[in-house]
Design an enzyme around this catalytic site. Structure first.
Site, short mmCIF file in Angstrom:
data_model
loop_
_atom_site.label_atom_id
_atom_site.label_comp_id
_atom_site.label_asym_id
_atom_site.label_seq_id
_atom_site.Cartn_x
_atom_site.Cartn_y
_atom_site.Cartn_z
N GLY A 9 -9.82 -0.01 15.40
CA GLY A 9 -8.89 -0.98 15.32
C GLY A 9 -8.05 -0.78 13.93
O GLY A 9 -7.80 0.51 13.51
N ALA A 12 -4.39 1.68 11.76
CA ALA A 12 -3.83 3.02 12.61
C ALA A 12 -4.22 2.69 13.95
O ALA A 12 -3.43 2.98 14.91
CB ALA A 12 -4.89 4.14 12.05
N GLU A 45 -1.66 -1.26 1.12
CA GLU A 45 -0.67 -2.38 1.13
C GLU A 45 0.69 -2.06 0.52
O GLU A 45 1.56 -2.77 0.57
CB GLU A 45 -1.19 -3.59 0.54
CG GLU A 45 -2.65 -4.07 0.62
CD GLU A 45 -3.03 -4.92 -0.12
OE1 GLU A 45 -2.92 -4.85 -1.36
OE2 GLU A 45 -3.82 -6.07 0.10
N ALA A 46 0.97 -0.65 0.48
CA ALA A 46 2.20 -0.31 0.07
C ALA A 46 2.86 0.82 0.83
O ALA A 46 2.17 1.55 1.54
CB ALA A 46 2.30 0.15 -1.19
N LYS A 74 9.73 -3.80 -1.49
CA LYS A 74 9.31 -2.57 -2.64
C LYS A 74 10.70 -1.68 -2.60
O LYS A 74 11.07 -1.35 -1.75
CB LYS A 74 8.10 -1.86 -1.94
CG LYS A 74 7.82 -0.57 -2.78
CD LYS A 74 6.65 0.17 -2.33
CE LYS A 74 6.49 1.59 -3.16
NZ LYS A 74 5.42 1.99 -2.40
N THR A 339 1.82 6.90 1.21
CA THR A 339 2.22 7.73 2.60
C THR A 339 1.30 7.72 3.63
O THR A 339 1.69 7.97 4.54
CB THR A 339 2.33 9.26 2.02
OG1 THR A 339 1.07 9.67 1.71
CG2 THR A 339 3.43 9.30 1.36
#
Length: 499
Positions: A9, A12, A45-46, A74, A339
């Site tokens: 889970g 991804a 979290e980015a 952001k 990334t």
């Protein structure tokens, strides 16, 4: 191809389930196997701007997303102490300056700099200036060919995002199966995965298996035994400690702060701040890392330290037989340029384009793996660049970085830029020339010359041109809202509409 089985889970797994359910519709049956006994990483979290397209494809509105995931906006990443100690620069999304035909804007800036101009490259970036002023929103001045607009991504709670996508996936007909994988049964004739056996005795069969099992890589790495290619000699950090702290003023950028034995992230959400220290166990103990992070928290801690270990690199094939690994199950690159979730997204888009109608074709598998390799190596080189271009020599960690030769593909690019200021995007790689330029110049690498075409503009026109651009960027940034107020108003409006 009638049955797709996703193992794992987290972000991804549920991104895969939601995306495939959306694009494939009722043509396939999708089952996601998830174990309650296995915790997800949940510290990423980015993101970068393409995440907007992912949400738009699924039909998830931005206000819904912002409210459900405690998200903020952001505009880029601020790198601190990376070139030299006490220096900082912004890798901002969006363009810098104004493109001038065949000659990138940076060459006009380089010419002006050589003639005594003291402006910094970020002065010509709308995103960079808005981030520094902690502003966000739609400009009151209409965007157009001559007017800038913001390019943005998000900070958000990855676990909450997974739950949002889980709800979405179940509504699309995805079958959620809770259980723990005990064995993977392989067909001896063709090497394909046939069934998954669970600890409770149940089995799950499928035609195509998606491995989202994280760094354990239960299907691709363990069951199919695809070799792993380590990149740790270039990127020696192999551990991270994460601590959440209470909410601070939400700035619209990620902070990446270099320390003597690694680097620290700070990611502001609505309800808390995500913090972590990435480090190499050869140069720093867990206790040292925890102590360093605790000393540099932006507020009071609200969670205990969570130490994570990882191996940097990738499996040589991301698709082998009837198994495709997505996310950490395919490899890991540290989160310096945010990334990780993008690579999940790009892998899913690649899979959708090459999704087998009937049997799996070797040509499609080879093309998928070729594209995946190019993408991963391009991102790898960009991350290594930050380490290679540092001028720090204040610890064994940084001295070791300098002692290791860069990949030839990266060193060639650095040498070319230093000699002439020339950069070119390769193989549709993720980061464009502007991104590379911001990091290279931000960390002190100034080309020895600029392009001859930048000489064609009279000096008086060049001065006026650059001054006009700076004024335009500054004027537009002043028309934006306070970032924190913008997010609060967006969430309040969302709540009112649902009341």
């Amino acid at each position: 191809m009638k049955k797709v089985v996703i193992v794992g889970g987290g972000s991804a797994g549920w991104m895969s389930a939601a995306f495939l359910a959306k694009v494939l519709g009722a043509s396939v049956q999708i089952t996601l196997l998830e174990s309650k006994q296995i915790a997800t990483v949940g510290v990423g979290e980015a993101t970068i701007p393409p995440i907007q397209l992912f949400n738009q494809l699924l039909g998830i509105s931005e206000p819904d997303f912002i409210a459900a995931t405690q998200a903020t906006f952001k505009l880029g990443i601020q790198f601190e102490h990376w070139g030299k100690i006490n220096e900082r620069y912004m890798h901002a999304f969006g363009p810098t300056g104004k493109q001038m035909g065949l000659t990138p804007f940076v060459h006009y800036w380089l010419r002006a700099r050589a003639e005594g101009d003291n402006s910094v490259l970020g002065d010509y970036s709308f995103n960079s200036l808005a981030a520094k002023k902690q502003r966000f929103g739609q400009s009151t001045k209409k965007a157009g060919p001559g007017n800038p607009s913001l390019v943005y991504a998000y900070h958000f709670d990855a676990s909450a995002y997974a739950q949002l996508l889980k709800k979405y996936s179940l509504a699309q007909g995805v079958v959620h199966c809770e259980g723990t994988l005990a064995d993977v049964q392989i067909n001896a004739l063709d090497g394909n995965i046939q069934t998954l056996k669970l600890t409770d005795g149940h089995t799950i069969s499928g035609d195509l298996f998606i491995d989202c099992s994280g760094q354990r890589s239960l299907l691709l790495g363990q069951a199919l035994k695809v070799p792993f290619e380590s990149w740790q000699h270039w990127l020696p950090c192999n551990r991270a400690v994460a601590i959440q702290s209470d909410a601070q003023l939400a700035a619209p950028f990620t902070r990446a702060i270099a320390h003597s034995n690694g680097w620290q992230w700070q990611i502001p959400l609505q309800n808390r701040t995500g913090n972590g220290l990435v480090y190499a166990s050869d140069f720093c103990s867990d206790a040292q890392a925890i102590r360093t992070l605790e000393q540099h928290l932006p507020g009071n801690p609200i969670t205990d330290p969570n130490v994570l270990s990882f191996k940097v690199g990738r499996y040589r094939d991301q698709w082998r037989n009837n198994c495709v690994a997505i996310g950490l199950a395919s490899g890991f690159l540290e989160p310096l340029e945010s990334t990780s979730l993008h690579m999940v997204q790009s892998s899913l888009v690649r899979l959708a384009k090459l999704f087998p109608a009937q049997e799996i074709l070797a040509t499609d598998v080879a093309e998928f793996n070729r594209q995946a390799t190019l993408e991963a190596e391009g991102i790898r080189d960009f991350i290594i660049l930050h380490y290679r271009q540092t001028q720090r020599q204040d610890s064994d960690f940084w001295r070791n970085i300098h002692s290791t030769p860069a990949p030839e593909s990266l060193q060639d690019r650095i040498d070319t830029f230093l000699a002439s200021g020339y950069l070119a995007r390769r193989n549709d790689e993720l980061f464009d020339e502007n991104a590379w330029t911001q990091v290279l110049i931000g960390q002190g690498l100034i080309p020895k010359r600029y392009h001859v075409l930048a000489e064609q503009m009279p000096k008086s026109d060049l001065i006026v041109f650059l001054r006009s651009l700076r004024q335009q960027v500054d004027t537009f940034s002043e028309t934006l809202s306070c970032h924190q107020s913008y997010v609060k108003n967006l969430v309040d409006k969302k709540v009112r509409n649902y009341a």
